[in-house]
Design a protein around this motif. Structure first.
Motif, mmCIF file in Angstrom:
data_model
loop_
_atom_site.group_PDB
_atom_site.id
_atom_site.type_symbol
_atom_site.label_atom_id
_atom_site.label_comp_id
_atom_site.label_asym_id
_atom_site.label_seq_id
_atom_site.Cartn_x
_atom_site.Cartn_y
_atom_site.Cartn_z
ATOM 1 N N PRO A 13 37.767 32.397 48.945
ATOM 2 C CA PRO A 13 38.347 33.202 47.853
ATOM 3 C C PRO A 13 38.292 34.705 48.132
ATOM 4 O O PRO A 13 39.245 35.429 47.822
ATOM 5 N N ASP A 14 37.207 35.188 48.729
ATOM 6 C CA ASP A 14 37.140 36.612 49.074
ATOM 7 C C ASP A 14 38.215 36.961 50.103
ATOM 8 O O ASP A 14 38.863 38.010 50.013
ATOM 9 N N ALA A 15 38.396 36.074 51.090
ATOM 10 C CA ALA A 15 39.382 36.342 52.145
ATOM 11 C C ALA A 15 40.800 36.350 51.575
ATOM 12 O O ALA A 15 41.615 37.225 51.914
ATOM 13 N N ASP A 48 35.855 41.184 46.212
ATOM 14 C CA ASP A 48 35.052 40.017 45.870
ATOM 15 C C ASP A 48 35.906 39.040 45.061
ATOM 16 O O ASP A 48 36.128 39.247 43.885
ATOM 17 N N GLY A 49 36.388 37.993 45.711
ATOM 18 C CA GLY A 49 37.289 37.062 45.033
ATOM 19 C C GLY A 49 36.565 36.000 44.231
ATOM 20 O O GLY A 49 37.096 35.491 43.239
ATOM 21 N N ASP A 50 35.354 35.631 44.647
ATOM 22 C CA ASP A 50 34.655 34.550 43.957
ATOM 23 C C ASP A 50 33.619 35.047 42.953
ATOM 24 O O ASP A 50 32.930 34.258 42.305
ATOM 25 N N GLY A 51 33.508 36.382 42.831
ATOM 26 C CA GLY A 51 32.664 36.948 41.781
ATOM 27 C C GLY A 51 31.168 36.824 42.011
ATOM 28 O O GLY A 51 30.388 36.895 41.058
ATOM 29 N N ASP A 52 30.736 36.669 43.276
ATOM 30 C CA ASP A 52 29.284 36.582 43.509
ATOM 31 C C ASP A 52 28.668 37.944 43.809
ATOM 32 O O ASP A 52 27.498 38.034 44.169
ATOM 33 N N GLY A 53 29.488 38.986 43.680
ATOM 34 C CA GLY A 53 28.968 40.338 43.868
ATOM 35 C C GLY A 53 29.031 40.823 45.303
ATOM 36 O O GLY A 53 28.693 41.967 45.586
HETATM 37 CA CA CA Z 1 32.306 37.162 47.101
#
Ligand code: CA
Length: 419
Positions: free
Chosen positions: A228-230, A214-219
């Motif tokens: 960001p996750d990719a 989880d790169g963007d921290g949205d869970g």
């Molecule tokens: Ca995410």
């Protein structure tokens, strides 16, 4: 990311218990609507029953399996792709000409700027090279433009029940069920390549389960709707594949006259000193920095073409998609993103490959001559190939359907003299 980790294959036909087969026949006879089901659909239904039992052993409860597969029907068109691998059939110079072209360099630089913050975060967290992460994104999905459009469960369900690699694809099918059960990605969003690679950086489902973060921290771990996750997941992949921060992937090199090319091969690793003592130099004449990892010499087009000395990081890229041409495309694109000028040595051909822009120009010229090209998209599909073959025949050239510089120049000058 596509073809790798081939495991044992099985033929589902022989694993459907006789009782079940009889049951299916009875159902077919009893239900007039079922008569419309094709033989493939009947086989698919029987296969799914077997997979349902296997899934339970992999931690996927029957109720979950049923809910996710209730409306599933096979898509037999994916089987045509099973034996076709462009990495292995296309001349290396054609493959690289479209993957490492000016457009992909410019687009990559723009993406690198736009996503600088999450990229920096991913690079910091996993200690990998930012340009290599961007290059993987660029080659895998053209920076998010080509995800593939096939529903994953349909493709992987079909490949789990038909064709020659069912064992491998069944693992990916079960992984897909787990991803959907986790709620990270909605079923209607989970589309991808024929083989099940999906999202910005085309992870296979099992790779997603193992390495997506989880790169963007949205869970949620979402490679489809979160850049960001990719980026973070790809950085994580490279780290796990053994990336050595601070080392290059390798260099284009020049071989001394009379060099013994039998020393080449990605698996023939030697200390850097071995290669230096044999007179190998960087093609740009810069000194080769000391490297701890052993190096191998690649001659992808034989001794007369460009030569590359590759280190451990080349193998890390190779881990993403097990083809040397693929790893070379990523490495060379990453170099271009760093400001590199491209190859010094020409490929050993008098008819170099075409960039995507040149492919679109070729398609436009062919369409103007009356060929049914369809969309001018730079993708050389069946229509473009047939048109190229027809032109090659007309010109009394060897007929192979290949889009090359010679044909482009020929059609370009013919069009110019007409005007
Ligand atoms: Ca995410």
């Amino acid at each position: 990311m596509g073809e790798r980790d081939v495991s044992s294959d099985g033929d589902i036909c022989c694993q459907v218990p006789m009782k079940l087969r009889l049951l299916l026949v009875i159902i077919l006879l009893a239900n007039p609507f079922a008569a419309a089901a094709s033989a493939d659909e009947v086989r698919f239904g029987a296969c799914l029953s077997v997979l349902r039992g296997e899934a339970a052993g992999k931690g996927i409860p029957p109720a979950t399996f049923d809910a996710l597969t209730r409306t599933l029907t096979p898509d037999m068109s994916v089987l045509e792709f099973l034996d076709y691998q462009p990495e292995f059939r296309t001349p290396i110079w054609d493959y690289l000409a479209s993957l490492v072209d000016e457009e992909r360099v410019a687009d990559g630089l723009a993406r690198q700027q736009k996503w600088a913050a999450p990229l920096a975060q991913a690079v910091q967290r996993y200690q990998v090279d930012p340009e290599t992460v961007i290059a993987i994104w660029g080659v895998e999905s053209n920076y998010g433009h080509n995800f593939g459009k096939r529903p994953l469960l349909t493709s992987l369900g079909t490949l789990s029940c038909f064709g020659r690699r069912q064992g491998y694809f069944r693992g990916e099918f079960f992984s897909t069920l787990k991803i959907l059960a986790s709620g990270d990605i909605a079923p209607e969003r989970l589309v991808g390549s024929w083989a099940g690679a999906f999202g910005h950086t085309q992870f296979m489902p099992s790779t997603f389960l193992r390495l997506a973060v989880d790169g963007d921290g949205d869970g949620k771990r979402d490679l489809i709707d979160s850049v960001p996750d990719a980026l973070a997941s790809t950085a994580h992949f490279l780290r796990k594949a053994g990336w050595r921060q601070g080392e290059p992937w390798g260099y284009e090199v020049i071989l001394p006259a009379g060099f013994d090319s039998s020393l080449s091969g990605r698996r023939n690793k030697r200390p850097l000193s071995f290669w230096l003592s044999r007179g190998i130099q960087r093609a740009d004449r810069q000194p080769i920095a000391a490297a701890e990892s052993a190096a191998a010499l690649l001659l992808p087009a034989g001794p007369r073409g460009p030569a590359f000395l590759v280190f451990a990081n080349f193998d890390a890229i190779y881990g993403y998609n097990a083809a040397e041409s693929y790893a070379l495309a990523i490495a060379l694109l990453a170099d271009r993103l760093k400001g590199g000028k491209g190859l010094q040595t020409a490929w050993p051909t008098d008819d170099p490959g075409l960039s995507r822009q040149e492919r679109r120009e070729l398609q436009t010229l062919l369409a103007a001559r009356g060929y049914p090209i369809g969309e001018i998209d730079g993708m050389i599909g069946a229509n473009s190939r047939q048109a190229i073959e027809a032109e090659q025949k007309r010109l009394a050239w060897p007929v192979n359907g290949r889009p090359g510089q010679k044909l482009l120049l020929q059609l370009r000058s013919a069009a110019a003299s007409k005007n």
